[in-house]
Motif scaffolding. Structure first.
Motif, PDB file in Angstrom:
ATOM      1  N   ALA A  99       1.723 -19.013 -39.210  1.00 23.34           N
ATOM      2  CA  ALA A  99       0.576 -19.757 -38.662  1.00 23.34           C
ATOM      3  C   ALA A  99      -0.278 -18.856 -37.771  1.00 23.34           C
ATOM      4  CB  ALA A  99       1.066 -20.971 -37.893  1.00 23.34           C
ATOM      5  N   SER A 100       0.366 -18.007 -36.956  1.00 23.36           N
ATOM      6  CA  SER A 100      -0.402 -17.110 -36.095  1.00 23.36           C
ATOM      7  C   SER A 100      -1.137 -16.061 -36.923  1.00 23.36           C
ATOM      8  CB  SER A 100       0.496 -16.451 -35.056  1.00 23.36           C
ATOM      9  OG  SER A 100       1.433 -15.606 -35.669  1.00 23.36           O
ATOM     10  N   ILE A 130      -5.123 -15.640 -36.780  1.00 23.32           N
ATOM     11  CA  ILE A 130      -5.727 -14.343 -36.472  1.00 23.32           C
ATOM     12  C   ILE A 130      -6.665 -13.919 -37.599  1.00 23.32           C
ATOM     13  CG2 ILE A 130      -5.207 -11.871 -36.221  1.00 23.32           C
ATOM     14  CD1 ILE A 130      -4.812 -13.468 -33.679  1.00 23.32           C
ATOM     15  N   PHE A 131      -6.304 -14.241 -38.836  1.00 21.14           N
ATOM     16  CA  PHE A 131      -7.162 -13.895 -39.971  1.00 21.14           C
ATOM     17  C   PHE A 131      -8.535 -14.550 -39.821  1.00 21.14           C
ATOM     18  CE2 PHE A 131      -8.908 -14.650 -44.169  1.00 21.14           C
ATOM     19  CZ  PHE A 131      -8.818 -13.392 -44.730  1.00 21.14           C
ATOM     20  N   TYR A 132      -8.564 -15.846 -39.500  1.00 20.78           N
ATOM     21  CA  TYR A 132      -9.840 -16.540 -39.352  1.00 20.78           C
ATOM     22  C   TYR A 132     -10.570 -16.125 -38.083  1.00 20.78           C
ATOM     23  CZ  TYR A 132      -8.408 -19.303 -43.320  1.00 20.78           C
ATOM     24  OH  TYR A 132      -8.023 -19.685 -44.564  1.00 20.78           O
ATOM     25  N   ILE A 133      -9.835 -15.919 -37.002  1.00 20.82           N
ATOM     26  CA  ILE A 133     -10.446 -15.458 -35.759  1.00 20.82           C
ATOM     27  C   ILE A 133     -11.031 -14.062 -35.962  1.00 20.82           C
ATOM     28  CG2 ILE A 133      -9.952 -14.726 -33.389  1.00 20.82           C
ATOM     29  CD1 ILE A 133      -7.875 -17.046 -33.320  1.00 20.82           C
ATOM     30  N   LEU A 145     -14.822 -12.839 -35.486  1.00 19.34           N
ATOM     31  CA  LEU A 145     -15.140 -11.714 -34.603  1.00 19.34           C
ATOM     32  C   LEU A 145     -15.894 -10.617 -35.348  1.00 19.34           C
ATOM     33  CD1 LEU A 145     -11.903 -11.366 -32.448  1.00 19.34           C
ATOM     34  CD2 LEU A 145     -14.156 -12.151 -31.712  1.00 19.34           C
ATOM     35  N   LEU A 146     -15.540 -10.409 -36.620  1.00 21.69           N
ATOM     36  CA  LEU A 146     -16.253  -9.417 -37.433  1.00 21.69           C
ATOM     37  C   LEU A 146     -17.729  -9.790 -37.550  1.00 21.69           C
ATOM     38  CD1 LEU A 146     -16.373  -6.975 -39.364  1.00 21.69           C
ATOM     39  CD2 LEU A 146     -15.784  -8.560 -41.191  1.00 21.69           C
ATOM     40  N   ALA A 147     -18.011 -11.037 -37.832  1.00 21.41           N
ATOM     41  CA  ALA A 147     -19.398 -11.479 -37.974  1.00 21.41           C
ATOM     42  C   ALA A 147     -20.167 -11.293 -36.668  1.00 21.41           C
ATOM     43  CB  ALA A 147     -19.442 -12.938 -38.416  1.00 21.41           C
ATOM     44  N   ILE A 148     -19.563 -11.666 -35.564  1.00 21.08           N
ATOM     45  CA  ILE A 148     -20.218 -11.524 -34.257  1.00 21.08           C
ATOM     46  C   ILE A 148     -20.434 -10.054 -33.923  1.00 21.08           C
ATOM     47  CG2 ILE A 148     -19.924 -11.890 -31.770  1.00 21.08           C
ATOM     48  CD1 ILE A 148     -18.361 -14.486 -32.554  1.00 21.08           C
ATOM     49  N   THR A 149     -19.418  -9.233 -34.159  1.00 21.15           N
ATOM     50  CA  THR A 149     -19.506  -7.802 -33.861  1.00 21.15           C
ATOM     51  C   THR A 149     -20.568  -7.118 -34.708  1.00 21.15           C
ATOM     52  OG1 THR A 149     -17.180  -7.739 -33.227  1.00 21.15           O
ATOM     53  CG2 THR A 149     -18.203  -5.641 -33.799  1.00 21.15           C
ATOM     54  N   PHE A 204     -12.635  -4.445 -44.443  1.00 27.98           N
ATOM     55  CA  PHE A 204     -12.714  -5.419 -43.369  1.00 27.98           C
ATOM     56  C   PHE A 204     -12.058  -6.739 -43.733  1.00 27.98           C
ATOM     57  CE2 PHE A 204     -16.628  -3.087 -41.751  1.00 27.98           C
ATOM     58  CZ  PHE A 204     -15.891  -2.413 -40.809  1.00 27.98           C
ATOM     59  N   TYR A 205     -11.608  -6.879 -44.941  1.00 24.77           N
ATOM     60  CA  TYR A 205     -10.982  -8.127 -45.355  1.00 24.77           C
ATOM     61  C   TYR A 205      -9.596  -8.292 -44.738  1.00 24.77           C
ATOM     62  CZ  TYR A 205      -8.990 -11.697 -48.373  1.00 24.77           C
ATOM     63  OH  TYR A 205      -8.390 -12.821 -48.837  1.00 24.77           O
ATOM     64  N   TRP A 206      -8.861  -7.203 -44.582  1.00 27.85           N
ATOM     65  CA  TRP A 206      -7.486  -7.261 -44.075  1.00 27.85           C
ATOM     66  C   TRP A 206      -7.505  -7.238 -42.552  1.00 27.85           C
ATOM     67  CZ3 TRP A 206      -4.278  -8.548 -47.720  1.00 27.85           C
ATOM     68  CH2 TRP A 206      -4.611  -8.239 -49.023  1.00 27.85           C
TER      69      TRP A 206
END
Length: 173
Positions: free
Chosen positions: A3-4, A8-11, A15-19, A54-56
């Motif tokens: 679950a974590s 983390i994958f979705y978070i 974060l990638l999009a924001i960065t 960036f997918y992983w």
């Protein structure tokens, strides 16, 4: 732990999009077409079986994310040394890839000075600050783990792995 990992994958993707938006806005200014193209190009780098893009969402992903943020802060016109310090620490303790990525900043400074034929003291101070923080943080921790015989090849990169290994041994006994 599954679950974590999924969280983390979705978070990490968010974060990638924001960065990338932050990076693109700083690099491209008001050119919205170039910013959209850059965002699309960087966001779709998925990698292959031999390497991951960036997918992983793994520690090296976050280290490179911290490097992109750090690069944006170094290039920006504002004085942001506290943020440079924080993101340098985060990057050093995330993955060894961050340390290698720092040399891109050094090359950037060298080439921007060469092509513009001027020495940018503001940029020099920021790049020097980042390198000094990375060195001052990395090497003492590396030596500490080397002396403690915790089989650390990379210093602080393996801090979490060493803690995990010690806790696993305690739980098994």
């Amino acid at each position: 732990s599954i679950a974590s990992y999924k969280a983390i994958f979705y978070i990490g993707t968010l974060l990638l999009a924001i960065t990338l938006a932050f990076f693109s806005k700083t690099m491209n200014g008001n050119n919205k077409k170039l910013a959209a193209y850059s965002l699309l190009l960087l966001a779709l780098f998925n990698g292959s079986g031999a390497f991951h893009g960036f997918y992983w969402v793994v520690p090296s992903f976050f280290a490179f994310l911290f490097f992109i943020i750090l690069t944006t802060l170094v290039i920006s016109e504002r004085k942001n040394f506290p943020w440079l310090f924080i993101f340098t620490l985060l990057g050093v303790f995330t993955h060894i890839l961050f340390l290698y990525s720092l040399f891109i900043l050094l090359f950037y400074f060298f080439f921007i000075s060469l092509f513009t034929r001027r020495f940018d003291f503001r940029l020099f101070r920021k790049v020097l600050f980042v390198f000094l923080v990375a060195i001052v943080v990395y090497f003492p921790v590396h030596e500490y783990y080397k002396e403690k015989s915790l089989h650390s090849l990379y210093g602080p990169v393996e801090v979490t792995q060493n803690i995990f290994n010690q806790n696993t041994v305690l739980l098994e006994s």
